[in-house]
Motif scaffolding. Structure first.
Motif, short mmCIF file in Angstrom:
data_model
loop_
_atom_site.label_atom_id
_atom_site.label_comp_id
_atom_site.label_asym_id
_atom_site.label_seq_id
_atom_site.Cartn_x
_atom_site.Cartn_y
_atom_site.Cartn_z
N VAL A 185 -1.37 -11.23 -9.43
CA VAL A 185 -2.29 -10.46 -8.60
C VAL A 185 -3.10 -9.54 -9.49
N THR A 187 -4.20 -6.49 -9.88
CA THR A 187 -4.00 -5.16 -9.29
C THR A 187 -5.04 -4.15 -9.77
N PHE A 190 -7.86 -5.03 -7.19
CA PHE A 190 -7.44 -4.66 -5.84
C PHE A 190 -6.72 -3.31 -5.86
N ARG A 265 -14.39 -13.29 -3.57
CA ARG A 265 -13.21 -12.54 -3.99
C ARG A 265 -13.56 -11.17 -4.55
N GLU A 293 -2.77 -9.59 -2.33
CA GLU A 293 -3.94 -8.79 -2.71
C GLU A 293 -4.16 -7.65 -1.71
N SER A 297 -3.92 -3.59 -2.31
CA SER A 297 -5.02 -2.74 -1.85
C SER A 297 -4.55 -1.65 -0.90
#
Length: 374
Positions: A185, A187, A190, A265, A293, A297
């Protein structure tokens, strides 16, 4: 080290992104000094560069002829279609020449109807797809995995322990070199601040082309939530009309809307910043990357207890898992009435996703891949 990642589709500029999981891996491998090439079976030849990654599209027979140039072949979402733009001849070339190979398995690679596949339609296309998945793909994928496992120069990965165990159950084979390595992911991308003011705004982003994505459950949940809660459904597909009728049936037209749109995205974090809850109901998921994701977030992420979901959401840590929609609605009300409780839950969710950051996962994958080359 030269790696060829072979996949069925890959992004081009000015196109909707496809298979971003593959691209994120390629970017990480390149950042670590690996010579990465993407090979894509296609109807005609095209060579291009996407964000620094070299991509070659060509008919599968031509791709099969150049596989020996690479130290390792990494198959990711490569279909078994026996066409010039399919992967069948590539799979066979790998077996014939005993090339070092790794494969990352998703549900589409091994699942059969009716288990966890819900998109069957009574049409010529639907019947052909059924026959392809249940006969051709299942037979040849099982054969491929069995044969590569006879060598020490192979590696199988999948996004979750559930998918790993289920793959071995479906194929009735235990593999020595089989690892659960979740998709990483981003990060950093997000990283959305928690906003308690958005606590009553729910979002789901799903293809409206397969009932497995649980959009109907997201709509039905709204029956049990107060009028202050709203739901926005982002997605495209032929099931849109069905979901519109469900919304009307429950008199939710003022609170639930379908936004017929595809979200790039890169634009997702901005979109997520307008919401407080992400709905991730599903009938099957080997991981649920967009769910992860959303957790990264700092959205309160809700889902049912199904397949691999509980490996990524622990109830009340990052989100809520409940199969009873009425009970889940009451729990959502309680949590959203307390800013500290809600903030702590989404904070834990964000923390959990940093543990599978794309760089950390890329490091794990690359370490495993190197083991079958050296």
């Amino acid at each position: 080290m030269k790696i060829a990642i072979i996949t069925s589709r890959y992004p081009k500029e000015n196109q909707l992104y496809n298979h971003m999981f593959v691209h994120v891996r390629a970017l990480y491998f390149k950042s670590q000094g690996v010579d990465v090439t993407i090979l894509v079976p296609a109807k005609e030849k095209s060579i291009y560069n996407y964000q620094g990654i070299h991509v070659i599209e060509d008919v599968s027979s031509e791709i099969a002829n150049v596989l020996g140039k690479y130290d390792l072949l990494y198959l990711h979402l490569l279909n078994q279609y026996p066409l010039k733009n399919g992967g069948f001849s590539i799979y066979n070339a790998i077996l014939k020449n005993k090339y070092p190979v790794a494969i990352y398995i998703h549900g589409t690679d091994v699942l059969k109807y009716p288990e966890y596949l819900y998109d069957f339609t009574w049409s010529i296309k639907g019947i052909v797809k059924y026959l392809y998945i249940n006969t051709w793909n299942h037979f040849w994928m099982k054969r491929f995995l069995r044969q590569i496992s006879l060598s020490n120069r192979y590696l199988i990965m999948t996004p979750s322990l559930w998918m790993k165990n289920h793959t071995e159950k479906i194929l009735a084979i235990k593999f020595e070199k089989f690892y659960a390595v979740p998709n990483g992911v981003d990060t950093e991308l997000f990283d959305v601040p928690f906003n308690y003011q958005n606590r009553h705004k729910i979002i789901t982003i799903r293809p409206l082309s397969d009932v497995k994505y649980g959009v109907d459950m997201s709509i039905e949940l709204m029956r049990f939530l107060p009028d202050i809660f709203t739901l926005d459904i982002y997605g495209k597909g032929f099931l849109k009309y069905k979901y519109e009728q469900l919304i009307k049936k429950y008199n939710l037209e003022n609170r639930v809307r379908i936004i017929d749109d595809f979200i790039e995205r890169k634009d997702l974090p901005t979109l997520f910043s307008n919401y407080g809850i992400f709905s991730a109901f599903t009938l099957f998921d080997s991981q649920g990357v967009i769910m992860c994701e959303a957790m990264a977030s700092r959205l309160l992420t809700i889902s049912n207890n199904n397949s691999a979901i509980s490996e990524f959401i622990e109830d009340r840590i990052g989100g809520l898992i409940d199969d009873d929609l009425e009970k889940l609605a009451q729990r959502i009300i309680e949590i959203t009435n307390d800013s500290h409780v809600m903030e702590n839950i989404v904070k834990e969710g964000r923390s959990g996703m940093t543990k599978i950051n794309w760089r950390k996962q890329g490091e794990k994958e690359l370490f495993l891949l190197k083991q079958i080359v050296t």
